[in-house]
Design an enzyme around this catalytic site. Structure first.
Site, short mmCIF file in Angstrom:
data_model
loop_
_atom_site.label_atom_id
_atom_site.label_comp_id
_atom_site.label_asym_id
_atom_site.label_seq_id
_atom_site.Cartn_x
_atom_site.Cartn_y
_atom_site.Cartn_z
N ILE A 1 0.84 -1.20 0.00
CA ILE A 1 0.00 0.00 0.00
C ILE A 1 0.88 1.26 0.00
CG2 ILE A 1 -1.65 1.34 1.37
CD1 ILE A 1 -2.80 -1.37 2.34
N VAL B 1 2.29 1.88 -3.45
CA VAL B 1 1.28 2.46 -4.35
C VAL B 1 1.07 3.94 -4.01
CG1 VAL B 1 -1.18 2.41 -4.93
CG2 VAL B 1 0.10 0.26 -4.75
N HIS B 2 0.98 4.23 -2.72
CA HIS B 2 0.76 5.59 -2.25
C HIS B 2 1.89 6.52 -2.71
CE1 HIS B 2 -0.49 8.67 0.68
NE2 HIS B 2 0.75 8.69 1.15
N ILE B 3 3.14 6.06 -2.52
CA ILE B 3 4.28 6.89 -2.92
C ILE B 3 4.30 7.07 -4.43
CG2 ILE B 3 6.81 7.00 -3.01
CD1 ILE B 3 6.83 5.54 -0.29
#
Ligand code: HEM
Ligand code: SF4
Lengths: 297, 212
Positions: free
Chosen positions: B167, B170-172
């Site tokens: 997660i 993906v966020h970065i």
């Protein structure tokens, strides 16, 4: 007896032996000969220079009440009604079994904190231990204990220091009835067979050797009067294996996790390479400015 | 308000930004120290924390800290993260999302469906990690759990850790891909154009509130 390494915890590269094949050793504990004197327990404390706290009596002879970071071996006393209706007092010397396939070593995350020598002895190397307690979760026999003093793991070493210089373990040396003997694994199995024949002749028809194949065999073996029911010997596991949860945790989960994380990152790289950055353009800024002015007026 | 160019909008308060970066630093430190125990080839990462024993000591405490810091983010942002019908539609058009066809997507409020999934994904994995982490924390809790419970905890902790690390990746990546996003969390503001393109509903709301 050379103490070359056969296995080393958390190490991807093989340990390898310089001196070629080594004879496997084993300790044989003949429960039918044990008189429960605890000379072995005392000898273990003495040789390893350990102290156990003075305990309290709770109505049984077990003292201390469980293995501790200082008591690497413990006599466990059970009173059971045997097949023939007689009351039997079974005394089992508990401690590390020195599995051929050690669950502790499999679970340990610290390189070289647990090693297995080519002679089969499983040893904890304190300098490398980080005190995480994973070995406790890996062990099928509930043996390792983490010290409250230095937060490192301890258990029976099978007196690897003595074996290294051609001696037997301290407990075997101290035992007055030779219920504990030490030698090559082959010799110990042969000796057990003669004892088992004896016991069978004396009416213990289920006498047998405890060398559980689920952990690849062990380098501490028992002669049990009732080998069909090891559980009656203070809960000795019937068919011990490394827990499937530990297998999953230390097996499949690692490649799955590494590949999962790697692919996620790689997907990002490829997405950026093919689609390029998502930029705000002049149209967006103009539209936003219009929106902000419209509402402001 | 202080002098600010026409087309700039406030997105995060100073408090929210500090909270976010503390949380980010903790999560990365947790991932690095945790992965060191997870894979022998990564054990060298313990050196970043002062060696194996120090990493073993620090990791769970950082876990406690991340629960506190994520708790702060949770209460700041939860009201913007409830799922709506537009989010379901947005997810159905995920092909348009990855192809940057924002014009085809429903107008997005403060957060899009992907960001909401990151938020709730972190909520769930952090709850799983603190629960299983305490069961694994032998230094203080060894006597409260059976060995089999600890084995389950090890499996759950490793799975949840894998989940949260994915997660975070993906966020970065989303922040790198969508240009103009990072300044929201560094300087606290974004351009109107960025808001128009990616969070038009939020832009309209902010404008009608009279904020800039
Ligand atoms: C939320 C509170 C957390 C607690 C209390 C906690 C506790 C623990 C404990 C006790 C261990 C065993 C090693 C040790 O004693 O240090 C461990 C291992 C681990 N932790 Fe955590 N942790 C937490 C959060 C996290 C987070 C957020 C991540 C990832 C970003 C993470 C990743 C890992 C990993 C990968 C391992 C190794 C697991 C394995 O060996 O299979 N942990 N954690
Ligand atoms: S406590 Fe020590 S020996 Fe046991 S698994 Fe952890 S590092 Fe290895």
């Amino acid at each position: 007896m050379a103490l070359d390494l056969m296995r080393r915890s958390a190490s991807s590269t093989p340990a390898g032996s310089l001196s070629g094949p080594t004879t496997e050793v084993a300790k044989l504990i003949d429960i039918s000969k044990c008189i429960g004197c605890k000379a072995c327990q005392a000898a273990c404390l003495e040789w390893n220079d350990l102290r156990e706290e003075v305990g309290v009596n709770t109505g049984v002879y077990d003292n201390p009440h469980d293995l501790t970071e200082n008591s690497w071996t413990l006599m466990r006393y059970s009173e059971v009604v045997a097949d023939n209706g007689n009351l039997e007092w079974l005394i089992r010397k508990d401690g590390c079994m020195h599995c051929a396939d050690p669950g502790c070593l499999k679970a340990c995350p610290s390189p070289g904190a647990i090693v297995q020598y080519t002679n089969g002895i499983v040893d904890f190397v304190k300098e490398n231990c980080i005190g995480c307690g994973y070995c406790v979760k890996g062990c099928p026999f509930n043996i390792p204990r983490i010290s409250k003093a230095d937060h490192k793991a301890y258990k029976c070493t099978l007196c690897s220091d003595r074996v290294n210089v051609g001696q037997g373990p301290a407990c075997a040396k101290a035992c007055p009835t030779q219920a504990i003997t030490f030698g090559t694994k082959a010799a110990m199995i042969a000796q057990a067979q003669t004892r088992i024949t004896d016991l069978k002749e004396r009416g213990y028809k289920n006498a047998g050797l405890y060398d559980p194949p689920g952990v690849g065999g062990t380098h501490v073996m028992y002669v049990l009067q009732h080998a069909d029911r090891p559980q009656i010997f203070a809960g000795l596991a019937k068919d011990p294996t490394i827990s499937p949860l530990v297998d999953l945790w230390k097996g499949m989960l690692k490649p799955i996790a590494m590949v999962g994380i790697g692919l996620t990152a790689l997907a990002g790289v490829f997405h950026y390479m093919t689609k390029g950055p998502n930029r705000v353009d002049a149209h967006d800024e103009e539209a936003a400015a219009r929106e902000m002015r419209r509402k402001a007026s | 308000m202080s002098e600010k160019p026409e087309n700039i909008l406030d997105r995060y308060t100073t408090g929210a930004r500090i909270n976010h970066w503390i949380n980010a630093a903790l999560l990365i430190a947790l991932a690095l120290s945790g992965m060191a125990f997870f894979h022998p080839s990564l054990f060298f990462l313990t050196d970043l924390f002062g060696g194996g024993a120090m990493a073993r000591i620090l990791h769970p405490w950082m876990g406690v800290a991340v629960v506190l810091s994520f708790g702060g983010l949770f209460f700041r942002f939860v009201k913007f993260n409830f799922w709506t019908k537009e989010d379901t539609q947005w997810m159905k058009q995920v092909g348009d999302v990855v192809n940057a066809r924002e014009d085809k997507l429903p107008e997005v409020g403060k957060y899009n469906a992907g960001q909401k999934l990151v938020f709730w994904g972190m909520v769930l994995t952090i709850i799983a990690l603190i629960t299983s982490g305490i069961v694994l924390w032998d230094q203080y809790f060894a006597q409260y759990f059976t060995i089999d419970q600890k084995r389950w905890a090890a499996v759950i902790h490793a799975l949840a850790a894998t989940g949260i690390i994915m997660i975070v990746v993906v966020h970065i990546y989303a922040a790198i891909w969508v240009k103009g996003t990072v300044r929201g969390m560094t300087r606290g503001s974004v351009t109107g154009g960025w808001a128009w393109r990616h969070h038009r509903k939020w832009l309209r709301e902010e404008v009608s509130k009279g904020a800039k």
